[in-house]
Motif scaffolding. Sequence first.
Motif, PDB file in Angstrom:
ATOM      1  N   ASP A 280       0.794  -1.227   0.000  1.00 25.00           N
ATOM      2  CA  ASP A 280       0.000   0.000   0.000  1.00 25.00           C
ATOM      3  C   ASP A 280       0.825   1.275   0.000  1.00 25.00           C
ATOM      4  N   GLY A 281       2.155   1.175  -0.117  1.00 23.73           N
ATOM      5  CA  GLY A 281       2.968   2.385  -0.094  1.00 23.73           C
ATOM      6  C   GLY A 281       4.441   2.081   0.044  1.00 23.73           C
ATOM      7  N   VAL A 282       5.173   3.040   0.594  1.00 29.32           N
ATOM      8  CA  VAL A 282       6.628   2.902   0.718  1.00 29.32           C
ATOM      9  C   VAL A 282       7.042   3.201   2.157  1.00 29.32           C
ATOM     10  N   ARG A 283       8.129   2.544   2.577  1.00 25.63           N
ATOM     11  CA  ARG A 283       8.587   2.690   3.957  1.00 25.63           C
ATOM     12  C   ARG A 283      10.063   3.093   3.984  1.00 25.63           C
ATOM     13  N   TRP A 284      10.376   3.996   4.920  1.00 27.74           N
ATOM     14  CA  TRP A 284      11.742   4.474   5.106  1.00 27.74           C
ATOM     15  C   TRP A 284      12.460   3.640   6.165  1.00 27.74           C
TER      16      TRP A 284
END
Length: 375
Positions: A280-284
Amino acid sequence: MKVHEAAPEAAPGSALDSTLDSVLDSVVIGAGQAGLAASYFLRQRGIDHLVLDANPGPGGAWQHRWASLSMGDVHGVADLPASTAPDGRDLAANLVVPDYFDGYERWHHLPVVRPVRVDRVESEGELLVVRAGDRVWRARTLVNATGTWTRPFVPHYPGIASFAGEQLHTAGYPGAEHFRGKRVLVVGGGASAVQFIGELAPVTDTLWVTRRPPVWRDDDFDSAAGLAAVTAVEERVRQGLPPASVVSATGLALRPQEQEAARLGAYERRLPMFERIEPDGVRWADGRFEPVDVILWATGFRPAVEHLAPLGLRSPQGGIALVPVPGNVQGATTAVSDPRVQLVGYGPSASTVGASRAGRRAALAVSRHLAARAA
């Protein structure tokens, strides 16, 4: 530019088709800006050649650009030799430029054969053998003008295959309306990313990430600055390094049509680059997460030169080392490891401004090579 006569059509067994029993002085691969310029100058010098183009019609990569890209949006279409490029600022570039190229091919009777997708180029004694399926051409020299559009680059990140939303590259950008109501992550620090954000920010929610800080330019980009930028890019290809983009040397500038996106804060980057992609998205790396519906990869292209692999042109540094025509300070087009081969639309001549000049230098190099061979 008025069109008087149509270009000659290919007939089976003719000089515009496979030339199994005859040898051409040169073959040009690609009929974009650089390929057409090379063909024009080869024709001027009376050099027997063909232009093999993979596209269904004239226009090079321009015919595949997104519909919302107007002539006013592009960084400029340089004049082809002995011609003046059209303006039409409000018209779609994917219509104006192909029409311009079409008229140019016809007006100058350039020997373009299409569609021909070259599979490989091999060396056969003193000759080069160009293969496209079961079709074969033999030539004494080659001008490669295949550009980069057919080789979009998408970097790999952990989890990229798990993303449940939509992923697109610059090569498939469908226009801003496609993204209305979606949250879009734009990845890349080049001119395309800046243009996309300018279009998208007023109609949807955008985030911008780049691997390196973008280089902004706030001064006037004069001819001296342009020369310095091209020189920096050319130095890489002389050393045999993979070519860098011209914009990496010129820097980025916001145009009037992008000021609204700037006012909305769309050009504020998320630092640093994300570490992985999730459904569902991007993670740092620090655990931060941003949900997104679309990842738009504005991550550039790589030179389309795989068909040249049998010639062994690559240097240990990973690129194809080029040198200029003797007596020329700039304008490297000749492959160091095989002087029969010219590369245009590669490195510093990948921009439209440098393409026509590169075509002229390549034709000169071909002429000199043929003369030396005859002597």
